[in-house]
Write a protein that holds these residues in place. Structure first.
Motif, PDB file in Angstrom:
ATOM      1  N   ALA A 122       0.198  -1.265  -0.019  1.00  0.00           N
ATOM      2  CA  ALA A 122       0.050  -0.149   0.093  1.00  0.00           C
ATOM      3  C   ALA A 122       1.066   1.220   0.049  1.00  0.00           C
ATOM      4  CB  ALA A 122      -0.533   0.140   0.958  1.00  0.00           C
ATOM      5  N   GLU A 123       1.929   1.208   0.527  1.00  0.00           N
ATOM      6  CA  GLU A 123       2.742   2.655   0.848  1.00  0.00           C
ATOM      7  C   GLU A 123       3.503   2.958  -0.292  1.00  0.00           C
ATOM      8  OE1 GLU A 123       2.795   0.091   3.433  1.00  0.00           O
ATOM      9  OE2 GLU A 123       3.485   0.531   4.654  1.00  0.00           O
ATOM     10  N   GLY A 124       4.475   1.459  -1.263  1.00  0.00           N
ATOM     11  CA  GLY A 124       4.864   2.045  -2.141  1.00  0.00           C
ATOM     12  C   GLY A 124       3.958   1.983  -3.683  1.00  0.00           C
ATOM     13  N   ALA A 125       1.995   1.496  -3.602  1.00  0.00           N
ATOM     14  CA  ALA A 125       1.740   1.923  -4.924  1.00  0.00           C
ATOM     15  C   ALA A 125       1.052   3.359  -4.451  1.00  0.00           C
ATOM     16  CB  ALA A 125       0.561   0.802  -4.532  1.00  0.00           C
ATOM     17  N   ALA A 126       0.754   4.043  -3.238  1.00  0.00           N
ATOM     18  CA  ALA A 126       0.640   5.250  -3.134  1.00  0.00           C
ATOM     19  C   ALA A 126       1.801   5.813  -3.579  1.00  0.00           C
ATOM     20  CB  ALA A 126       0.385   5.556  -1.571  1.00  0.00           C
ATOM     21  N   ASP A 127       3.096   6.097  -2.946  1.00  0.00           N
ATOM     22  CA  ASP A 127       4.501   6.602  -3.524  1.00  0.00           C
ATOM     23  C   ASP A 127       4.481   6.330  -4.887  1.00  0.00           C
ATOM     24  OD1 ASP A 127       5.451   7.374  -1.437  1.00  0.00           O
ATOM     25  OD2 ASP A 127       6.883   6.233  -0.958  1.00  0.00           O
ATOM     26  N   ASP A 128       4.105   4.923  -5.437  1.00  0.00           N
ATOM     27  CA  ASP A 128       4.365   5.089  -7.163  1.00  0.00           C
ATOM     28  C   ASP A 128       3.896   5.730  -8.086  1.00  0.00           C
ATOM     29  OD1 ASP A 128       5.720   3.482  -9.397  1.00  0.00           O
ATOM     30  OD2 ASP A 128       3.169   3.066  -9.697  1.00  0.00           O
ATOM     31  N   TYR A 129       1.970   6.452  -6.938  1.00  0.00           N
ATOM     32  CA  TYR A 129       1.359   7.481  -7.973  1.00  0.00           C
ATOM     33  C   TYR A 129       1.347   7.855  -7.700  1.00  0.00           C
ATOM     34  CZ  TYR A 129      -3.192   6.119 -10.186  1.00  0.00           C
ATOM     35  OH  TYR A 129      -4.311   7.319 -11.130  1.00  0.00           O
ATOM     36  N   GLU A 130       1.843   8.889  -7.204  1.00  0.00           N
ATOM     37  CA  GLU A 130       2.442  10.253  -6.065  1.00  0.00           C
ATOM     38  C   GLU A 130       3.241  10.613  -7.251  1.00  0.00           C
ATOM     39  OE1 GLU A 130       2.015  12.149  -3.444  1.00  0.00           O
ATOM     40  OE2 GLU A 130       3.607  13.644  -3.689  1.00  0.00           O
ATOM     41  N   THR A 131       4.275   9.603  -7.590  1.00  0.00           N
ATOM     42  CA  THR A 131       5.389   9.938  -8.564  1.00  0.00           C
ATOM     43  C   THR A 131       4.901  10.019 -10.028  1.00  0.00           C
ATOM     44  OG1 THR A 131       7.198   8.802  -6.959  1.00  0.00           O
ATOM     45  CG2 THR A 131       7.600   8.825  -9.556  1.00  0.00           C
ATOM     46  N   CYS A 132       3.779   9.398 -10.662  1.00  0.00           N
ATOM     47  CA  CYS A 132       3.581   8.941 -11.605  1.00  0.00           C
ATOM     48  C   CYS A 132       2.290  10.434 -12.028  1.00  0.00           C
ATOM     49  CB  CYS A 132       2.405   8.006 -11.688  1.00  0.00           C
ATOM     50  SG  CYS A 132       1.909   7.623 -13.504  1.00  0.00           S
ATOM     51  N   LEU A 133       1.981  11.378 -11.186  1.00  0.00           N
ATOM     52  CA  LEU A 133       0.894  12.163 -11.334  1.00  0.00           C
ATOM     53  C   LEU A 133       1.632  13.444 -11.385  1.00  0.00           C
ATOM     54  CD1 LEU A 133      -1.788  12.172  -8.700  1.00  0.00           C
ATOM     55  CD2 LEU A 133      -1.809  11.547 -10.433  1.00  0.00           C
ATOM     56  N   ARG A 134       3.127  12.769 -10.121  1.00  0.00           N
ATOM     57  CA  ARG A 134       4.693  14.355 -10.709  1.00  0.00           C
ATOM     58  C   ARG A 134       5.238  14.429 -12.196  1.00  0.00           C
ATOM     59  NH1 ARG A 134       4.904  16.976  -5.735  1.00  0.00           N
ATOM     60  NH2 ARG A 134       4.467  15.975  -3.666  1.00  0.00           N
ATOM     61  N   TYR A 135       5.205  13.123 -12.669  1.00  0.00           N
ATOM     62  CA  TYR A 135       5.706  13.534 -13.987  1.00  0.00           C
ATOM     63  C   TYR A 135       5.017  13.487 -14.956  1.00  0.00           C
ATOM     64  CZ  TYR A 135       7.169  11.247 -18.481  1.00  0.00           C
ATOM     65  OH  TYR A 135       7.533  11.313 -19.666  1.00  0.00           O
ATOM     66  N   LEU A 136       3.718  13.798 -14.604  1.00  0.00           N
ATOM     67  CA  LEU A 136       2.729  14.006 -15.364  1.00  0.00           C
ATOM     68  C   LEU A 136       2.266  15.782 -15.846  1.00  0.00           C
ATOM     69  CD1 LEU A 136      -0.022  11.549 -15.687  1.00  0.00           C
ATOM     70  CD2 LEU A 136       0.995  11.833 -17.229  1.00  0.00           C
ATOM     71  N   VAL A 137       2.795  16.612 -13.787  1.00  0.00           N
ATOM     72  CA  VAL A 137       2.699  17.385 -14.208  1.00  0.00           C
ATOM     73  C   VAL A 137       4.039  17.595 -14.910  1.00  0.00           C
ATOM     74  CG1 VAL A 137       3.222  19.374 -12.454  1.00  0.00           C
ATOM     75  CG2 VAL A 137       1.510  17.708 -11.757  1.00  0.00           C
ATOM     76  N   GLU A 138       4.716  17.439 -14.517  1.00  0.00           N
ATOM     77  CA  GLU A 138       6.450  18.518 -15.652  1.00  0.00           C
ATOM     78  C   GLU A 138       6.321  18.282 -16.810  1.00  0.00           C
ATOM     79  OE1 GLU A 138       9.839  15.485 -14.289  1.00  0.00           O
ATOM     80  OE2 GLU A 138       9.277  16.437 -11.865  1.00  0.00           O
ATOM     81  N   SER A 139       5.530  16.802 -17.002  1.00  0.00           N
ATOM     82  CA  SER A 139       4.968  16.637 -19.535  1.00  0.00           C
ATOM     83  C   SER A 139       3.843  17.304 -18.976  1.00  0.00           C
ATOM     84  CB  SER A 139       5.248  15.397 -19.181  1.00  0.00           C
ATOM     85  OG  SER A 139       4.319  14.450 -18.786  1.00  0.00           O
ATOM     86  N   GLY A 140       3.480  18.105 -18.911  1.00  0.00           N
ATOM     87  CA  GLY A 140       2.350  19.169 -19.345  1.00  0.00           C
ATOM     88  C   GLY A 140       0.935  18.436 -19.336  1.00  0.00           C
ATOM     89  N   VAL A 141       1.010  16.807 -18.832  1.00  0.00           N
ATOM     90  CA  VAL A 141      -0.690  16.502 -19.221  1.00  0.00           C
ATOM     91  C   VAL A 141      -1.591  17.438 -17.473  1.00  0.00           C
ATOM     92  CG1 VAL A 141      -1.629  14.472 -18.319  1.00  0.00           C
ATOM     93  CG2 VAL A 141       0.477  14.500 -20.277  1.00  0.00           C
ATOM     94  N   LEU A 142      -0.716  17.430 -16.849  1.00  0.00           N
ATOM     95  CA  LEU A 142      -1.766  17.479 -15.604  1.00  0.00           C
ATOM     96  C   LEU A 142      -0.837  19.064 -15.846  1.00  0.00           C
ATOM     97  CD1 LEU A 142      -1.568  14.891 -13.028  1.00  0.00           C
ATOM     98  CD2 LEU A 142      -3.607  15.637 -14.696  1.00  0.00           C
ATOM     99  N   ALA A 143      -1.979  19.876 -14.831  1.00  0.00           N
ATOM    100  CA  ALA A 143      -1.381  21.545 -15.034  1.00  0.00           C
ATOM    101  C   ALA A 143      -1.792  20.884 -12.794  1.00  0.00           C
ATOM    102  CB  ALA A 143      -2.763  22.580 -15.292  1.00  0.00           C
ATOM    103  N   LEU A 144      -0.913  22.522 -12.446  1.00  0.00           N
ATOM    104  CA  LEU A 144      -0.668  22.127 -11.105  1.00  0.00           C
ATOM    105  C   LEU A 144      -1.584  23.169 -10.449  1.00  0.00           C
ATOM    106  CD1 LEU A 144       2.751  22.716 -10.274  1.00  0.00           C
ATOM    107  CD2 LEU A 144       1.229  20.830 -10.072  1.00  0.00           C
ATOM    108  N   SER A 145      -2.409  23.287  -9.095  1.00  0.00           N
ATOM    109  CA  SER A 145      -3.920  24.231  -8.620  1.00  0.00           C
ATOM    110  C   SER A 145      -2.804  25.501  -8.116  1.00  0.00           C
ATOM    111  CB  SER A 145      -3.939  23.591  -7.256  1.00  0.00           C
ATOM    112  OG  SER A 145      -2.788  23.750  -6.434  1.00  0.00           O
ATOM    113  N   ALA A 146      -4.161  26.426  -8.299  1.00  0.00           N
ATOM    114  CA  ALA A 146      -3.516  27.871  -8.116  1.00  0.00           C
ATOM    115  C   ALA A 146      -2.861  27.619  -7.061  1.00  0.00           C
ATOM    116  CB  ALA A 146      -5.170  28.616  -7.067  1.00  0.00           C
ATOM    117  N   ALA A 147      -2.681  26.883  -5.950  1.00  0.00           N
ATOM    118  CA  ALA A 147      -1.677  27.690  -4.965  1.00  0.00           C
ATOM    119  C   ALA A 147      -0.597  26.942  -5.611  1.00  0.00           C
ATOM    120  CB  ALA A 147      -1.659  26.750  -3.576  1.00  0.00           C
TER     121      ALA A 147
END
Ligand SMILES: O=C1O[C@H](COP(=O)(O)O)[C@@H](O)[C@H](O)[C@H]1O
Length: 259
Positions: A122-147
């Motif tokens: 569970a810990e590993g899967a949560a870390d892995d999913y968050e890392t995936c989201l961070r990569y998608l922010v860097e690659s422009g697929v996901l935007a960042l919030s106002a803050a």
């Protein structure tokens, strides 16, 4: 010097009550398809977050005409709000539910479907999913919030349990207070299976659009507490859904019967 954080726009909240479960499914399909059109037109892709539960069945009309042909499925990027830490083939898997009920019936691009790594803890899967989201922010697929601290999804589709839980965020659980993590894990979920990963409230509340979808009689009391004048002072997880953008509750008449 401190970074200027743009003020967040106060949440707009709507409640739409359909006359039947069938009408609710029709209204929900139109809402999702219209938002898909809007975001694909504006930025060339659509980031959509699915939940488990009966929500997936309520999305069934997206896999039927006219939407199965008219939606630009190839532009969809699909995520999970929460997932049970089980193999993807397990009956408890939210991925399996969505895959069987919707994703296998429409031409989404498999590389744009972001399931959890089901070989990890569970810990590993949560870390892995968050890392995936961070990569998608860097690659422009996901935007960042106002803050600029959390990913901003175009649309999140939430269900709610009879206890008022959303995602795998349960009443009274310390995870409700998580302020830093994007994705976290729970090993003592009161609803089986016990091990899950889940988006946190800061991520949920960074969304542009959220649909909170409830049908049938199972959640009438939680709907009443969340939206009615129940006089109940306790705050349900569903009441902590207060996005930067727009929140729409989609109810059928049974779910709304105590309002
Ligand atoms: O366990 C979960 O429950 C909620 C609500 O599900 P429902 O069966 O009452 O529709 C769901 O939204 C979440 O994704 C799921 O993991």
């Amino acid at each position: 010097m401190a970074e200027t954080v743009p003020a967040t726009v106060p949440a707009k909240r709507k409640v739409e009550v359909s006359g039947s479960e069938e009408e609710l499914a029709a209204a929900l399909a139109k809402y999702v398809a219209d938002l898909s059109d809007k975001f694909v037109r504006e930025k060339g892709l659509f980031t959509v977050v699915l939940s488990g539960g009966y929500l997936i069945d309520l999305l069934r009309k997206l896999a039927e005409p006219p939407y199965v042909e008219s939606v630009e499925w190839s532009k969809w990027h699909v995520f999970w709000l929460d997932e049970r830490v089980v193999p993807k083939t397990h009956p408890d898997s939210n991925y399996k539910l969505a895959s069987d009920g919707l994703l296998s019936k429409v031409p989404v691009v498999p590389e744009n479907v972001y399931a959890i790594n089901d070989t990890l803890s569970a810990e590993g899967a949560a870390d892995d999913y968050e890392t995936c989201l961070r990569y998608l922010v860097e690659s422009g697929v996901l935007a960042l919030s106002a803050a600029r601290k959390f990913p901003k999804f175009d649309l999140m589709l939430l269900g709610m349990g009879p206890d008022g839980h959303v995602a795998s965020l349960f009443p009274g659980h310390p995870l409700l207070e998580e302020k830093e993590r994007w994705v976290t894990f729970i090993k003592d979920s009161p609803k089986p299976p016990p091990q899950r990963i889940t988006f946190t409230f800061p991520v949920i509340n960074s969304s542009e659009y959220i649909a909170l979808v409830v049908a049938g009689t199972g959640e009438v009391d939680a709907v009443h507490t969340a939206l009615g004048n129940s006089g109940d002072a306790k705050k349900l997880p569903a009441q902590m859904v207060t996005p930067e953008g727009e929140l729409t509750w989609f109810l059928d008449k049974d779910a709304a019967s105590k309002l």
